[in-house]
Design an enzyme around this catalytic site. Structure first.
Site, PDB file in Angstrom:
ATOM      1  N   ASN A   1     -10.025  -0.802  -2.649  1.00 15.23           N
ATOM      2  CA  ASN A   1      -8.628  -0.547  -2.289  1.00 15.23           C
ATOM      3  C   ASN A   1      -7.749  -1.099  -3.411  1.00 15.23           C
ATOM      4  O   ASN A   1      -7.733  -2.311  -3.639  1.00 15.23           O
ATOM      5  CB  ASN A   1      -8.357  -1.246  -0.951  1.00 15.23           C
ATOM      6  CG  ASN A   1      -6.919  -1.098  -0.477  1.00 15.23           C
ATOM      7  OD1 ASN A   1      -6.009  -0.871  -1.274  1.00 15.23           O
ATOM      8  ND2 ASN A   1      -6.713  -1.258   0.815  1.00 15.23           N
TER       9      ASN A   1
ATOM     10  N   HIS B   1      -3.907   6.945   1.118  1.00 18.76           N
ATOM     11  CA  HIS B   1      -4.070   5.620   0.498  1.00 18.76           C
ATOM     12  C   HIS B   1      -5.487   5.160   0.824  1.00 18.76           C
ATOM     13  O   HIS B   1      -5.925   5.257   1.979  1.00 18.76           O
ATOM     14  CB  HIS B   1      -3.038   4.649   1.054  1.00 18.76           C
ATOM     15  CG  HIS B   1      -3.426   3.227   0.881  1.00 18.76           C
ATOM     16  ND1 HIS B   1      -3.751   2.701  -0.356  1.00 18.76           N
ATOM     17  CD2 HIS B   1      -3.604   2.210   1.775  1.00 18.76           C
ATOM     18  CE1 HIS B   1      -4.093   1.433  -0.207  1.00 18.76           C
ATOM     19  NE2 HIS B   1      -4.012   1.112   1.072  1.00 18.76           N
TER      20      HIS B   1
ATOM     21  N   CYS C   1       0.812  -1.230   0.000  1.00 17.37           N
ATOM     22  CA  CYS C   1       0.000   0.000   0.000  1.00 17.37           C
ATOM     23  C   CYS C   1       0.842   1.276   0.000  1.00 17.37           C
ATOM     24  O   CYS C   1       0.409   2.314  -0.495  1.00 17.37           O
ATOM     25  CB  CYS C   1      -0.925   0.018   1.207  1.00 17.37           C
ATOM     26  SG  CYS C   1      -1.955  -1.445   1.292  1.00 17.37           S
TER      27      CYS C   1
END
Ligand code: ACO
Length: 355
Positions: free
Chosen positions: A312, A282, A116
């Site tokens: 995501n 993020h 991430c």
């Protein structure tokens, strides 16, 4: 010493929209559960066997390069961040070079494996190369094809519903304009909790090794046999070839580390949270972003969230969100943009950019 500016930005998401209701047809979940816990309404999935992490990255890169106004042959270094590479090796950096048709330039290519936070790490690496004068046109891509590696049975629902496919890219160049470009970057990690959010198999550890599983496991194979096997039936049958996550543990760490690393960047530059024009977190989980927003006292128009529509997308989430915000006119010349990410490793980081 020059600063580094984002000279061009682009993103690509596959056409296919997968709603929460679509997922309820293949696993025991509900739209209500997913929206309440994560904020996600839908995500995109790439075309199986037609689109890959590399091809999506290339589509985003083409837009970034074109907006920077350079020829793709002028790219002199490629950084590719992903946790879902096309191949175990070689990395997507060289594959995207080939996909873009610029192998002739023999530009260097580097893959980074920071999940991430991969894009923020990549930005910091590129910044050092540009400041030192080593390169002038760095292509940084974050791209993920999660849909090829998720457990679509109910067993995998806590992870699978969260992730989507997509890619974002920036073309980075030096700038001599004072006070413009990347002002600071901050990178951190703590490997103590590596298995709390991990995709462990296949791997070179020679076992199924899912540290979050506490039950005693009958391995069926001797230690010697295990050492010989990269993937075995036991891993496949028990779902140990998929990502695993201790969601609540990850949540607690994320809401602590996001604010910390943002405050670190502000302290370094003598700026305040009120100076931030646009915060691009993020897109881990809408609840995490909202928690961080509240903690920093940011208003809704200071934060860009798109996880509701894309899920995501790990290394791609920051550049996709940044590009969307830019295209919507929410990031303008002179704005202070704050990027921050936290994820598997654990690794986390932040960047402040004067646009
Ligand atoms: N649909 C329906 N029920 C589900 C689902 C699902 N998709 N997934 C899990 N459940 C069930 C569980 O089985 C459990 O049932 P039980 O109580 O009968 O045992 C119940 O829901 C609660 O499970 P938890 O895992 O405790 O759910 P939680 O409230 O923690 O929510 C979530 C899970 C959304 C993953 C949450 O922990 C979270 O947001 N964690 C942060 C991690 C994150 O966002 N990761 C994103 C990737 S990492 C990153 O980018 C930083």
């Amino acid at each position: 010493m020059p600063n580094t500016k984002i000279a061009g930005i682009g993103y690509y998401v596959p056409e296919k929209v997968v709603t929460n209701d679509d997922l309820t047809k293949i696993m025991d979940t509900t739209d209500e559960w997913i929206q309440e816990r994560t904020g996600i309404r839908e995500r995109r999935y790439g075309k199986k066997h037609k689109e890959t992490t590399t091809t999506m990255g290339a589509r985003a890169a083409e837009i970034a390069i074109q907006r920077a106004g350079i020829a793709k042959e002028e790219v002199d270094f490629i950084i590719f961040a992903t946790l879902s590479p096309d191949y175990y090796f070689p990395g997507c950096g060289v594959l995207v070079q080939r996909e873009l048709g610029i192998t002739g330039s023999e530009a260097g290519a580097l893959d980074i494996r920071n999940q991430c936070s991969g894009f923020v790490y990549g930005l910091s690496i590129a910044d050092q190369f540009i400041k030192s004068g080593m390169y002038r046109n760095i292509l940084l891509i974050g791209s993920e094809m999660h849909s090829m590696g998720l457990d679509f049975s109910t067993r995998g629902r806590n992870v699978t519903v969260i992730f989507g496919d997509g890619a974002g890219a920036v073309l980075l160049q030096p700038t001599d304009e004072p006070g413009k470009g990347i002002l600071t970057t901050h990178l951190h990690s703590n490997g103590t909790y590596a298995e709390k959010l991990a995709f462990i198999n296949p791997g070179a550890h020679g076992g199924y090794h899912a540290a979050h599983q506490e039950e005693q496991v009958d391995y069926h194979y001797s230690d010697a046999e295990y050492g010989e096997m990269f993937v075995n039936e036991y891993m496949v049958e028990n779902g140990y070839i998929f990502p695993n996550m201790e969601g609540q543990f990850v949540f607690k760490m994320a809401v602590q580390k996001f604010p910390e690393v943002i405050m670190e960047a502000l302290a370094k530059t003598g700026l305040q949270t009120s100076d931030i024009n646009m915060f691009i977190p993020h897109q881990a989980n809408l609840r995490i972003s909202q928690f961080v927003q509240r903690k920093l006292g940011l208003s809704d128009d200071q934060v860009w969230n798109n996880i509701q529509r894309f899920g995501n997308t790990t290394a791609a989430s920051v550049p996709i969100a940044l590009c969307e915000a830019y295209e919507a006119g929410a990031v303008k010349e002179g704005d202070l943009v704050c990027l921050a990410a936290f994820g598997s490793g654990f690794t986390w980081g932040s960047a402040l950019i004067r646009w």
